[in-house]
Design a protein around this motif. Structure first.
Motif: not given
Ligand SMILES: O=C(O)CCC(=O)C(=O)O
Ligand SMILES: [Fe+2]
Length: 301
Positions: A277-283
């Motif tokens: 999650l430190k370098s990601s976005r989830i949609n």
């Protein structure tokens, strides 16, 4: 017009001026948004990782009627639960993904622990009626069971807004990294275009652009943070939209009040999910496909 704004916010050099991005946490956004009241005596309790609906803060973008944003209605443990579902559980067969034929989807999350490249390869998965990226046509033959927890959560949200008959039938889960973008498009493949579209953001932040029914209309730019739920309804349901930029989150709501996070949530190796999650976005992008009177696409209406 839409494309120019997309390019502007995507640009690395020069970096865009973010002052006209609507930020619901900043004073000064009052002119761009209006508060949407929810029933005072809400019968909707705290379930699916959501706070009771009486605690939700809901806004509508003044220039884009029907574009509703619920500011992070999730508890910290709720955000963690949905992150885990998106990374560990929904990333399994029979769901379809962009890595089909390249990496065994069932083993993706385990492999992703040892290899950042593998982790970043997964860009989307589809659930329920599988979105066909080429034809943009859903089919009864390309359909799997929709996860009942995601169905429960989204239909709970839809009921709070009075969409009592909304059925979660198709979803795309988008996985973004710090350089990812999603270019301008409309979501019009569904038979039922009156039903709203629900979109949940988790992890790093994003600039979300929403224009009008043609690419000539000027879009608004909104900052979406982890936990925010966008509802595209009414006039905004068929509007052009895009994600030109992922931004480093200024807070980590998945980490607040962690002392209250009890097992079994503690038992899962949260640090692995946190690292991702430190370098990601989830949609999570959820739609109703069918008309209320249809049980499958081949049902004539
Ligand atoms: O990532 C987002 O916020 C939007 C995703 C989207 O528009 C889509 O999946 O159709
Ligand atoms: Fe979309």
């Amino acid at each position: 017009m839409f494309k120019q704004y997309f390019k502007y916010y995507k640009s690395r050099n020069p970096a865009p001026d973010l002052r006209s991005v609507i930020d619901l946490e900043k004073a000064g956004c009052e002119k761009s948004v209006r508060k949407v009241p929810l029933p005072a005596e809400s019968p909707f309790p705290s379930i699916w990782g959501l706070k009771p609906s009486t605690d939700w803060q809901v806004w509508e973008i003044v220039d884009k009627p029907g574009l509703i944003i619920i500011r992070n209605p999730f508890t910290s443990i709720g955000q963690r639960f949905w992150v885990v579902q998106c990374l560990r559980d929904y990333s399994k067969k029979p769901n379809k993904s962009n890595i089909d034929g390249l990496i065994d989807l069932d083993g993706w999350w385990e492999k992703a622990q040892c290899n950042k490249e593998t982790a970043e390869k997964l860009r989307w998965i589809t659930l329920g009626f599988h979105h066909n990226w080429d034809t943009k046509i859903y089919s009864d033959m390309e359909k799997d069971e929709f996860p009942c927890d995601l169905k429960g959560m989204i239909e709970h949200v839809s009921k709070v807004f009075g969409y009592d008959t909304f059925q979660a039938e198709a979803a795309i889960i988008n996985y973004y990294h710090m350089n990812s973008t999603l270019s301008g498009h409309t979501d019009h493949s569904e038979i039922n275009l009156e039903a709203p579209l629900f979109s949940v953001s988790l992890g790093q932040s994003a600039i979300f652009l929403l224009g009008g029914h043609t690419i000539d209309e000027k879009p608004v730019a909104v900052l979406l943070r982890s936990g925010d739920i966008v509802i595209m309804s009414k006039e905004s349901r068929l509007s052009y939209h895009a994600v030109p930029r992922i931004l480093k989150a200024d807070s980590e709501p998945w980490n607040s009040n962690t002392e209250t996070i009890a097992s079994p949530a503690r038992d899962i190796q949260w640090d692995l999910f946190e690292e991702y999650l430190k370098s990601s976005r989830i949609n999570i992008n959820v739609r109703q496909v069918l008309q209320p009177q249809q049980s499958c696409l081949s049902d004539v209406i």
